[in-house]
Design an enzyme around this catalytic site. Structure first.
Site, PDB file in Angstrom:
ATOM      1  CB  VAL A  65      -0.974   0.021   1.200  1.00 57.63           C
ATOM      2  CG1 VAL A  65      -1.980  -1.106   1.100  1.00 57.63           C
ATOM      3  CG2 VAL A  65      -0.219  -0.018   2.528  1.00 57.63           C
ATOM      4  CG  ASN A  91      -7.392  -1.021   9.358  1.00 60.55           C
ATOM      5  OD1 ASN A  91      -7.522  -0.543  10.483  1.00 60.55           O
ATOM      6  ND2 ASN A  91      -6.904  -2.244   9.164  1.00 60.55           N
ATOM      7  CE1 TYR A 156       0.405   3.274  14.500  1.00 51.72           C
ATOM      8  CE2 TYR A 156      -0.105   4.483  16.501  1.00 51.72           C
ATOM      9  CZ  TYR A 156      -0.471   3.587  15.514  1.00 51.72           C
ATOM     10  OH  TYR A 156      -1.716   3.002  15.549  1.00 51.72           O
ATOM     11  CB  ALA A 157       2.653  10.318  17.247  1.00 55.03           C
ATOM     12  CB  ALA A 158       4.592  12.017  12.568  1.00 54.40           C
ATOM     13  CE  LYS A 160      -2.256   4.737  12.546  1.00 56.17           C
ATOM     14  NZ  LYS A 160      -3.162   4.083  11.561  1.00 56.17           N
ATOM     15  CB  ILE A 189      -8.182  -2.100  19.885  1.00 53.50           C
ATOM     16  CG1 ILE A 189      -8.701  -0.660  19.694  1.00 53.50           C
ATOM     17  CG2 ILE A 189      -9.225  -3.113  19.441  1.00 53.50           C
ATOM     18  CD1 ILE A 189      -9.908  -0.294  20.532  1.00 53.50           C
TER      19      ILE A 189
END
Length: 248
Positions: A65, A91, A156-158, A160, A189
């Protein structure tokens, strides 16, 4: 339930965890499913189970992707099976955690490309079809980490947080053509990713969640179903936080 009867949904990262749960929830609601992922064995098992349980059409497409050209070829393959796409769920996501001082450029790039560039790839390549049809639902699965940040997860934070900004921008671009673009921001989760956490880390996480438990993938899938259905036709550019009250 027929909330999505005969709609066609593309779900990236649809072979496990939240993506898998969304695929099953949409199929249960009557949608035909295009599952995109990298694990052929898992992907084929998901579509076989969907077909067996719900009798809808379902196909798996192995794709990187993060690659624009690979996504372009993937969408050509999908078009052979499903000429019209109604719903896109972005996702797909990975983590490569580390403190900034120790984070490699490679781990920065792969997380940004997989989590954020993939959203650009699919949205850009499907934009013309959605705009021409004057209808469509785009759901981007971000994270509460994109809203709060987290030490050791700068990449990851950037990625998202970038999804949130992109979602709001696309919502403005597409609103006049009756296309809704929204985010879901899951909290912690129960997935294979969280299963690997130590008991101490899990205990610390639970102390941050007012409801006192981790969420279930099915609870994220229910939120996605709402945003994919006609029930959300007047909702766009929003971030639906599903986290047990953690982010307030």
């Amino acid at each position: 339930m027929t909330l999505l009867k005969d709609k066609v949904a593309i779900i990236t990262g649809g072979t496990a965890g939240i993506g898998r749960a969304i695929a099953f929830e949409f199929a249960k609601a009557g949608a035909h499913i295009a599952v995109v992922g990298t694990n052929t064995e898992r992907g084929q098992a998901v579509v076989n189970e969907i077909i067996s349980q719900y009798g809808v059409k379902a196909h798996f497409y192995k794709t990187n992707v993060a690659s624009f050209s690979d996504v372009e070829n993937c969408l050509k393959d999908i078009a052979n099976d499903f000429p019209v796409i109604d719903i896109l769920v972005n996702n797909a996501g990975i983590t490569k955690d580390g403190l900034m001082m120790k984070m490699s450029e490679e781990n920065w790039d792969i997380v940004i490309d997989t989590n954020l560039k993939s959203v650009f790839n699919f949205c850009k390549l499907l934009a013309r079809q959605f705009l021409k049809a004057r209808q469509g639902k785009i759901i981007n699965v971000t994270s509460v980490i994109g809203l709060t940040g987290n030490a050791g997860q700068g990449n990851y934070a950037a990625s998202k947080a970038g999804m949130v900004g992109l979602t709001k921008s696309l919502a403005l671009e597409f609103a006049s053509r009756n296309i809704q673009v929204n985010c879901i921001a899951p909290g912690f989760i129960e997935t294979s990713m969280t299963d690997g956490l130590s008991d101490e880390i899990k205990k610390n996480l639970l102390e941050q969640i007012p409801m006192g438990r981790m969420g279930k993938t099915e609870e994220i899938a229910s939120a996605a179903l709402f945003l994919a259905s006609d029930m959300s036709n007047y909702i766009t550019a929003q971030v639906l936080v599903v986290d047990g009250g953690m982010v307030r």
